[in-house]
Write a protein that holds these residues in place. Structure first.
Motif, short mmCIF file in Angstrom:
data_model
loop_
_atom_site.label_atom_id
_atom_site.label_comp_id
_atom_site.label_asym_id
_atom_site.label_seq_id
_atom_site.Cartn_x
_atom_site.Cartn_y
_atom_site.Cartn_z
N MET A 65 -77.96 9.91 -39.45
CA MET A 65 -78.09 9.88 -38.00
C MET A 65 -77.05 10.79 -37.37
O MET A 65 -76.54 10.51 -36.30
CB MET A 65 -77.89 8.46 -37.49
CG MET A 65 -78.87 7.46 -38.06
SD MET A 65 -78.37 5.80 -37.73
CE MET A 65 -78.67 5.74 -35.99
N PRO A 69 -61.76 15.91 -35.40
CA PRO A 69 -63.10 15.76 -35.95
C PRO A 69 -64.04 14.96 -35.03
O PRO A 69 -65.25 15.03 -35.20
CB PRO A 69 -62.87 15.04 -37.28
CG PRO A 69 -61.48 14.52 -37.22
CD PRO A 69 -60.72 15.26 -36.19
N CYS A 83 -72.12 7.98 -30.03
CA CYS A 83 -72.15 6.76 -29.23
C CYS A 83 -71.44 6.93 -27.89
O CYS A 83 -71.48 6.03 -27.05
CB CYS A 83 -71.54 5.61 -30.02
SG CYS A 83 -72.56 5.20 -31.43
N LEU A 89 -76.38 11.48 -33.70
CA LEU A 89 -76.02 10.43 -32.73
C LEU A 89 -74.54 10.51 -32.36
O LEU A 89 -73.68 10.71 -33.21
CB LEU A 89 -76.32 9.06 -33.35
CG LEU A 89 -75.94 7.85 -32.50
CD1 LEU A 89 -76.84 7.75 -31.29
CD2 LEU A 89 -76.05 6.58 -33.32
N ASN A 135 -65.34 5.80 -29.40
CA ASN A 135 -65.73 6.08 -30.79
C ASN A 135 -64.62 5.80 -31.79
O ASN A 135 -64.75 6.17 -32.96
CB ASN A 135 -66.13 7.56 -30.92
CG ASN A 135 -67.50 7.82 -30.36
OD1 ASN A 135 -68.21 6.88 -30.00
ND2 ASN A 135 -67.89 9.07 -30.28
N THR A 136 -63.53 5.16 -31.34
CA THR A 136 -62.37 4.99 -32.21
C THR A 136 -62.74 4.44 -33.59
O THR A 136 -62.28 4.94 -34.61
CB THR A 136 -61.37 4.02 -31.56
OG1 THR A 136 -61.10 4.47 -30.25
CG2 THR A 136 -60.08 3.97 -32.34
N TYR A 137 -63.56 3.39 -33.62
CA TYR A 137 -63.84 2.72 -34.89
C TYR A 137 -65.24 3.06 -35.42
O TYR A 137 -65.69 2.42 -36.36
CB TYR A 137 -63.72 1.21 -34.71
CG TYR A 137 -62.36 0.76 -34.29
CD1 TYR A 137 -61.24 1.10 -35.04
CD2 TYR A 137 -62.17 -0.01 -33.16
CE1 TYR A 137 -59.98 0.69 -34.65
CE2 TYR A 137 -60.92 -0.43 -32.76
CZ TYR A 137 -59.82 -0.07 -33.52
OH TYR A 137 -58.58 -0.49 -33.13
N ILE A 138 -65.92 4.01 -34.80
CA ILE A 138 -67.31 4.24 -35.16
C ILE A 138 -67.45 5.48 -36.03
O ILE A 138 -66.98 6.55 -35.68
CB ILE A 138 -68.17 4.39 -33.89
CG1 ILE A 138 -68.14 3.09 -33.12
CG2 ILE A 138 -69.59 4.77 -34.25
CD1 ILE A 138 -68.86 3.14 -31.81
N SER A 139 -68.05 5.31 -37.19
CA SER A 139 -68.43 6.44 -38.02
C SER A 139 -69.95 6.43 -38.11
O SER A 139 -70.54 5.43 -38.51
CB SER A 139 -67.85 6.32 -39.43
OG SER A 139 -66.47 6.14 -39.38
N VAL A 140 -70.55 7.53 -37.72
CA VAL A 140 -72.01 7.60 -37.73
C VAL A 140 -72.47 7.99 -39.12
O VAL A 140 -71.93 8.93 -39.71
CB VAL A 140 -72.48 8.61 -36.68
CG1 VAL A 140 -73.98 8.79 -36.74
CG2 VAL A 140 -72.07 8.16 -35.30
N PRO A 141 -73.44 7.27 -39.70
CA PRO A 141 -73.90 7.63 -41.05
C PRO A 141 -74.58 9.00 -41.05
O PRO A 141 -75.03 9.49 -40.02
CB PRO A 141 -74.90 6.52 -41.40
CG PRO A 141 -75.26 5.89 -40.11
CD PRO A 141 -74.10 6.07 -39.19
#
Lengths: 146, 229
Positions: free
Chosen positions: B166, B206, B171, B169, B157-163
């Motif tokens: 959603m 976080p 990942c 979710l 999830n290093t580069y993933i920000s979930v909107p």
């Protein structure tokens, strides 16, 4: 030495990110920011085409535009540093005139943008940036405690 | 019927313009690319304990493509997580054997008890995937078939920000799928493994994620029978 604000303009001239890190700039409403972004985009394009130096043939595969256009604007109270990426996105950094190494600061902002915005699967290119980790990482870099 | 006088004549006699001649078949050209020394990943020794680390941005790029693909195909958050889980599942099945094979000293032991298996996931699996052990291993206080593995900041999830729309979710469901595959391959039937975000209230971490492992009924019964001796 203060970093006031960061604006990101997409390649069509639309404002996709706008954040103030430090008090000291005039308060503008969101519409004014859009106009500012669009105007700067136009001036930047003109500044690239009125290049007085003779054109140099770029090496093959070189994607950067041949002339960079405006790289910084300075006045008695602020300095604007503009960094244009090879894909045409512009990062505008507003700092105080005494702030050193603004080119390094803006480049670091570009790295953060590349990491957390472009590598995020839920971000659609050219759209306004609402990415939590980008906000947090920029804040950690640019907001000075105290 | 073939013409007996002229066996080479075609059976069907098309008039001009009835048919378009097929272009001659192109010689087969593989689009697979090989490293310069012609050694693919399959030619390497299985028993490399010191592996060259994989580049995180390259992983992020591929993972990004998987998520974008799944996102366009699925209607709901649950379906996205389910598909991510299924993408990880076969990896877990293969990883069990590979990790056991690579274990030192050369007396690999299969995890046969739940606690052994959890330690194996928490330590060996995490170290081989993310180069560090997981951050915590807990048992549910209410249900005896539920265990939790906590990762404060999942690498995937290093580069993933979930909107925001959603927000349910996570990942890391992909990693949950790997765990589920590994447990199933080890003979521990699972009801399911899921990834849950637990970092909303956590200032320090976080991105904190809890992997919830729900063992099947039969597995728990067997465990108790083994405990009883």
């Amino acid at each position: 030495m203060v970093v006031f604000a960061l604006l990101i303009i997409n390649k069509a001239g639309g404002l996709i990110y706008n954040r103030t890190f430090h008090e000291g700039l005039q308060k503008l409403d969101s519409n004014d920011y859009l106009i500012l972004a669009g105007t700067f985009h136009g001036i930047h394009a003109i500044s690239r085409s009125i290049n007085p130096a003779p054109a140099v043939q770029p090496p093959p595969g070189y994607r950067r535009p041949q002339t960079t256009g405006i790289q910084s604007l300075e006045s008695s109270h602020f300095r604007l540093t503009c960094f244009q990426t090879p894909t045409g996105v512009k990062l505008l950094l507003f700092t105080s005139p005494e702030q050193p190494n603004t080119d390094i600061v803006v480049r670091r902002c570009y790295e953060i943008y590349g990491d957390f915005v472009v590598k995020n699967p839920f971000y659609a290119m050219e759209m306004p940036i609402r990415v939590e980790k980008f906000d947090r990482s920029l804040g950690a870099y640019l907001v000075r405690p105290g | 019927m073939p013409d007996p006088d002229n066996p080479a004549a075609p059976i069907f006699d098309f008039k001009d313009g009835d048919s378009i001649p097929l272009p001659p078949p192109k010689p087969f050209q593989s689009t697979l690319r090989y490293p310069s020394n012609r050694k693919t990943i399959y030619d390497r020794n299985l028993n490399r304990t010191q592996t060259a680390p994989t580049s995180l941005p390259s992983f992020a790029y591929v993972f990004n493509a998987i998520i974008t693909y799944i996102h366009t195909k699925s209607g709901s958050v649950a379906e996205i997580e389910n598909r991510l889980n299924r993408a990880g599942y076969p990896i877990g099945i293969k990883l069990l054997d590979l990790l056991l094979y690579r274990q030192l000293p050369r007396s690999p032991q299969r995890p046969t008890r739940i606690l052994d298996l959890l330690q194996f996931i928490h330590g060996t699996l995490w170290r081989s995937l993310f180069n560090r052990p997981a951050d915590a291993l807990e048992q549910s206080t209410t249900k005896k078939n539920e265990y939790m593995i906590v990762d404060n900041e999942p690498v995937v999830n290093t580069y993933i920000s979930v909107p925001k729309d959603m927000s349910q979710l996570n990942c890391a469901a992909f990693v949950a799928g790997i765990i589920e595959g590994l447990c199933d391959a080890a003979g521990f039937a699972m009801e399911g493994v899921s990834a849950h975000s637990a970092g909303e209230t956590d200032e320090m971490w976080p991105g904190k994620t809890i992997f919830l492992l729900r063992f099947g009924e039969g597995t728990v019964e067997r465990e108790e029978a083994m405990k009883a001796g």
